[in-house]
Design an enzyme around this catalytic site. Structure first.
Site, PDB file in Angstrom:
ATOM      1  N   VAL A   1       7.496 -32.538  -6.713  1.00 44.62           N
ATOM      2  CA  VAL A   1       8.788 -32.024  -6.283  1.00 44.62           C
ATOM      3  C   VAL A   1       8.830 -30.501  -6.376  1.00 44.62           C
ATOM      4  O   VAL A   1       8.746 -29.938  -7.474  1.00 44.62           O
ATOM      5  CB  VAL A   1       9.932 -32.625  -7.129  1.00 44.62           C
ATOM      6  CG1 VAL A   1      11.278 -32.073  -6.683  1.00 44.62           C
ATOM      7  CG2 VAL A   1       9.910 -34.139  -7.024  1.00 44.62           C
TER       8      VAL A   1
ATOM      9  N   ASP B   1       5.579 -33.521 -11.130  1.00 45.75           N
ATOM     10  CA  ASP B   1       5.885 -34.956 -11.209  1.00 45.75           C
ATOM     11  C   ASP B   1       7.076 -35.151 -12.154  1.00 45.75           C
ATOM     12  O   ASP B   1       6.925 -35.337 -13.353  1.00 45.75           O
ATOM     13  CB  ASP B   1       4.661 -35.718 -11.715  1.00 45.75           C
ATOM     14  CG  ASP B   1       4.868 -37.231 -11.721  1.00 45.75           C
ATOM     15  OD1 ASP B   1       5.998 -37.678 -11.433  1.00 45.75           O
ATOM     16  OD2 ASP B   1       3.900 -37.958 -12.003  1.00 45.75           O
ATOM     17  N   ILE B   2       8.285 -35.120 -11.580  1.00 51.40           N
ATOM     18  CA  ILE B   2       9.490 -35.253 -12.404  1.00 51.40           C
ATOM     19  C   ILE B   2      10.105 -36.639 -12.280  1.00 51.40           C
ATOM     20  O   ILE B   2      11.130 -36.924 -12.891  1.00 51.40           O
ATOM     21  CB  ILE B   2      10.537 -34.177 -12.050  1.00 51.40           C
ATOM     22  CG1 ILE B   2      10.995 -34.316 -10.590  1.00 51.40           C
ATOM     23  CG2 ILE B   2       9.990 -32.789 -12.321  1.00 51.40           C
ATOM     24  CD1 ILE B   2      12.134 -33.385 -10.222  1.00 51.40           C
ATOM     25  N   GLY B   3       9.517 -37.494 -11.466  1.00 56.51           N
ATOM     26  CA  GLY B   3      10.012 -38.852 -11.336  1.00 56.51           C
ATOM     27  C   GLY B   3      10.966 -39.037 -10.178  1.00 56.51           C
ATOM     28  O   GLY B   3      11.546 -38.088  -9.645  1.00 56.51           O
TER      29      GLY B   3
ATOM     30  N   LYS C   1      17.526 -32.262   1.463  1.00 49.99           N
ATOM     31  CA  LYS C   1      16.791 -32.387   2.730  1.00 49.99           C
ATOM     32  C   LYS C   1      17.667 -33.082   3.767  1.00 49.99           C
ATOM     33  O   LYS C   1      17.687 -32.697   4.950  1.00 49.99           O
ATOM     34  CB  LYS C   1      15.493 -33.179   2.497  1.00 49.99           C
ATOM     35  CG  LYS C   1      14.478 -33.074   3.631  1.00 49.99           C
ATOM     36  CD  LYS C   1      13.982 -31.650   3.782  1.00 49.99           C
ATOM     37  CE  LYS C   1      12.863 -31.539   4.800  1.00 49.99           C
ATOM     38  NZ  LYS C   1      11.558 -31.917   4.284  1.00 49.99           N
TER      39      LYS C   1
ATOM     40  N   ALA D   1      -5.412 -26.256  -2.265  1.00 49.15           N
ATOM     41  CA  ALA D   1      -6.051 -27.420  -1.651  1.00 49.15           C
ATOM     42  C   ALA D   1      -5.181 -28.657  -1.808  1.00 49.15           C
ATOM     43  O   ALA D   1      -5.684 -29.783  -1.856  1.00 49.15           O
ATOM     44  CB  ALA D   1      -7.423 -27.663  -2.288  1.00 49.15           C
TER      45      ALA D   1
ATOM     46  N   ALA E   1      -1.601 -30.917  -0.448  1.00 49.70           N
ATOM     47  CA  ALA E   1      -1.271 -31.560   0.824  1.00 49.70           C
ATOM     48  C   ALA E   1      -0.973 -30.535   1.905  1.00 49.70           C
ATOM     49  O   ALA E   1      -1.443 -30.640   3.051  1.00 49.70           O
ATOM     50  CB  ALA E   1      -0.070 -32.489   0.628  1.00 49.70           C
TER      51      ALA E   1
ATOM     52  N   ASN F   1      10.077 -24.225   6.431  1.00 49.17           N
ATOM     53  CA  ASN F   1       9.968 -25.534   7.089  1.00 49.17           C
ATOM     54  C   ASN F   1      11.191 -25.895   7.926  1.00 49.17           C
ATOM     55  O   ASN F   1      11.104 -26.728   8.831  1.00 49.17           O
ATOM     56  CB  ASN F   1       9.742 -26.636   6.039  1.00 49.17           C
ATOM     57  CG  ASN F   1       8.320 -26.649   5.524  1.00 49.17           C
ATOM     58  OD1 ASN F   1       7.578 -25.685   5.694  1.00 49.17           O
ATOM     59  ND2 ASN F   1       7.925 -27.725   4.873  1.00 49.17           N
TER      60      ASN F   1
END
Length: 755
Positions: free
Chosen positions: A76, A81-83, A94, A195, A197, A318
């Site tokens: 995130v 990795d915060i779940g 989003k 390197a 995603a 984005n």
């Protein structure tokens, strides 16, 4: 983030209804008959039609405009990795961007699993619900398998935006940067630092638009990815090099392009100096890039530099891509988002940057020299052309590659429908904020001993909207700053009591005395008046110690406006009036005069209408003005009707270019269909009024307050017009948000005011 910004973020998400998105009915639900059609028994009919042909789901349900934003919370933003549940605010955010930029509805779905098969099976089972799937914040390398399998096994568009969003936008930037630097993209040497995603997808995109694999070197946290390294996963092994280099310093020597998707400050000035002539650097680590923008451009004057930040040129964001890619895919009911559709988006974005920049963009950045060049290689995020151009390019590519179920035969009509669907007016406050930030002005806050004022002052300072100056007792204000832990240490605080022996104070006394001596004001009275901070603040603006003033939070309107009217007054030939900007779903609607003129004459209404027309045009909105009454074009008689008719007749005769009509009732003025059907002769026929001029203050004031409270509509105002200098007043007990909005308006007024 400082403590106050953290509190703001938490309050933003928790105030009122928790979260950022909600489900809103799109059909009437007021009667029992409505409910019987919406649910039992009427709902059975569309169910049976869909059973006959599943494609009818696009006709009878929201599926065709509904995207799922799905994550398991393993990667995130910069949080890691915060779940799943902790990722929900990001997924809601989003969804909000999908809606405001492309009018796409979203359900966010957070899956509490790290098992690839379980994740894939769950998403596949959701296919009947959605028209598209946006995968988000899933860590590598699992994200590659998840997206690849879902694209193969589902019959609706699937895209992992973390991979392809940055790839598409940076791909457009790279194409244009190579063109400007005179480099052949098939020959440029590219270093990709990172390197994950996004980095791997970006590198693949660069090859799709012409770069050569043999010219690319990729690095991860351990250094150059070389073929002799152990334990490389398949996604990294694809980009391994046989070159005898190990470090970033080795890799960038004589490189043409640096792509950063890693960490702050890893590219040093010394490394940058070893790159080839006319280098291209896209340093996209957030919030701090691999090399600071100012440092990079001072190190190499021949550089083209882009970052992920909005406060520097060439922001790789984005939001330039994903809303419009899904919009195009949904509108042709594409079964996938293929490589051709992504490449079409790249070229559409790149081409837009070469076209003349719309005035709404140059106005927002207060920069009329924006044009294709080193500091403008990709469009700005607020460019209204992105929706029609990128969506149409994506839709066309889907049709041409045979993955679309719907055909679009008239793309110009399609683009026009997209423009109407969103409308540039829906972004007005974002654009106005950007305009203010492009040239911040000094704004004096006359009521500096209120927490809301101080908090607003901190926000406009942090956001670089304005340079605040605070009036009040210095000891009290400093105590409040300390108590509330506000970051206002370097902000000017003017203690009016301590000013009494200053040259500036004496200058103000003489000014007030000379201005008001024939109104019964002595020098002693002038000194007393200066104890009122509204008089002192008005003098600061008059003498150029500040560019604008904000006040009115603690006094009724007549008390708050009196000092400004007495000392500054109206612009020659102008009528001081006020209007509110109501931010409705149809775009902004302007109401006036809401606070100043009690019973305007026909001549007053003419002057007010002309001033509204000019003011609203400065917001880059076409004013469509209705002078309101209880009558429709003479259907009723009375003094008010006659007053309005006289004003309208004068405007039609002497200002035929202004889109204005009346007398007209409010419901007809704002309803396009009613107006066209009943009064096709009206100058407003075929459209609806976005500017409502009321016959008197009473009706205007009542109307805006009812709309604000019952309609749950945000009101920006009162915007004071016709003054010689920028003075703007607040509503009693304004919120911090309302104060910030008014400061934004005040700054823009100061930018445009004659000195």
């Amino acid at each position: 983030m400082n403590d106050n910004r953290k509190k703001d973020a938490l309050n933003y998400h928790s105030m009122g209804q928790p979260g950022k998105i909600a489900v809103v009915p799109t059909k009437p639900t007021n009667t029992q008959r409505d409910l019987s059609l919406a649910y039992s028994p009427g709902v059975a009919e569309p169910c049976l039609e869909i059973e006959k042909d599943p494609e009818n789901a696009y006709k009878y349900t929201a599926k065709g405009n509904l995207v799922a934003v799905i994550s398991n919370g393993t990667a995130v933003l910069g949080l890691g990795d915060i779940g799943a549940v902790a990722s929900k605010p990001v997924m809601e955010g989003k969804g909000l961007l999908f809606k405001i930029f492309a009018d796409i509805d979203v359900f966010d779905i957070e899956l509490d699993t790290k098992n690839v098969d379980e994740f894939i099976n769950t998403v596949k089972a959701l296919e009947p619900t959605f028209g598209g799937i946006n995968l988000e914040d899933i860590k590598a390398p699992e994200c590659f398998e998840i997206e690849k399998r879902l694209k193969a096994e589902m019959n609706i568009p699937v895209m992992h935006d973390d991979q392809h969003g940055t790839a598409i936008i940076s791909g457009a930037a790279l194409i244009n940067a190579c063109e400007l630097q005179g480099k052949d993209i098939s020959k440029v040497k590219i270093v990709v630092n990172g390197a994950g995603a996004a980095a791997i997808s970006c590198t693949g995109m660069y090859i799709s638009v012409g770069a050569k694999k043999e010219n690319i070197v990729m690095l991860d946290s351990k250094g150059v990815i070389r073929s002799d390294r152990d334990n490389l996963d398949a996604s990294k092994a694809e980009w391994a090099t046989d070159r005898d280099i190990s470090t970033l310093a080795d890799a960038v020597k004589e490189a043409d392009v640096f792509i950063g998707l890693s960490a702050a400050d890893v590219l040093t000035p010394e490394m940058l100096n070893t790159m080839a002539a006319d280098p291209i650097v896209l340093a996209m680590a957030n919030p701090n890039p691999e090399i600071a923008y100012d440092l990079a451009v001072s190190t190499r004057t021949d550089i083209i530099m882009g970052t992920g930040r909005s406060d520097y040129p060439n922001q790789v964001n984005n939001v330039l891509g994903f809303p419009y890619i899904f919009r195009g895919a949904l509108d042709v009911r594409s079964t996938t988002i293929n490589e051709e559709m992504k490449i079409a988006a790249v070229h559409a974005i790149a081409e837009l940057a070469k076209q003349p920049v719309p005035e709404v963009v140059t106005q927002a950045y207060n920069n009329h020299s924006i044009k294709f060049g080193k500091e403008y290689i990709i469009p700005k995020p607020n460019d209204p052309r992105l929706l029609p151009e990128v969506s149409a390019a994506v839709a066309k590519a889907a049709i041409e590659t045979g993955v679309a179920k719907n055909e679009i035969t008239d793309f110009e009509a399609y683009k026009l429908s997209l423009i109407k669907r969103i409308g540039k007016e829906s972004t007005i406050m974002r654009n106005l904020t950007q305009t203010a930030k492009s040239n911040p002005k000094r704004v004096v806050f006359a009521e500096g001993d209120r927490f809301e004022i101080l908090r607003a002052a901190q926000i406009v300072k942090e956001e670089k909207i304005a340079i605040p100056i605070i009036l009040g007792k210095k000891n009290k204000i400093q105590q409040m700053i300390k108590e509330y832990m506000l970051d206002l240490e370097d902000v000017e605080i003017v203690d009016t009591n301590a000013e009494e022996d200053s040259d500036r104070y004496n200058e103000f006394v003489e000014f007030i005395y000379n201005k008001r001596q024939r109104k019964g004001i002595s020098k002693s009275d002038a000194k007393k008046l200066l104890r009122d901070r509204n008089y002192f603040g008005s003098c600061m603006v008059e003498f150029g110690y500040a560019d604008a003033m904000i006040s009115g939070m603690t006094k009724n309107y007549s008390q708050a406006i009196r000092p400004a009217l007495e000392l500054i007054g109206a612009e020659e030939g102008q009528k001081v009036a006020s209007m509110y900007m109501m931010l409705t779903e149809k775009g902004p609607v302007f109401l006036g005069d809401t606070t100043v003129n009690l019973e305007p004459t026909s001549e007053d209404l003419v002057n007010i209408t002309l001033q509204f027309n000019e003011t609203i045009k400065k917001f880059k909105i076409q004013p469509k003005i209705a002078l309101l009454s209880y009558s429709n074009f003479g259907s009723n008689k009375g003094e008010t009707v006659s007053k309005i008719q006289n004003a309208v007749n004068y405007l039609h005769k002497n200002h035929p270019d202004i889109l204005v009509d009346g007398d007209i009732q409010a419901n007809f003025a704002v309803n396009k269909e009613k107006l066209q059907s009943n009064f096709p002769f009206s100058k407003l026929a075929g459209t609806y009024a976005n500017t409502l001029v009321f016959p008197n203050l009473e009706s205007a004031n009542i109307s805006y307050k009812l709309l604000q409270e019952l309609g749950n509509i945000e009101a920006v105002g009162p915007i004071l017009i016709g003054m010689k200098k920028p003075i703007h007043l607040l509503q009693l007990d304004s919120t911090v948000r309302e104060i910030v909005n008014m400061v934004t308006i005040a700054v823009i007024d100061a930018q445009q005011h004659k000195s």
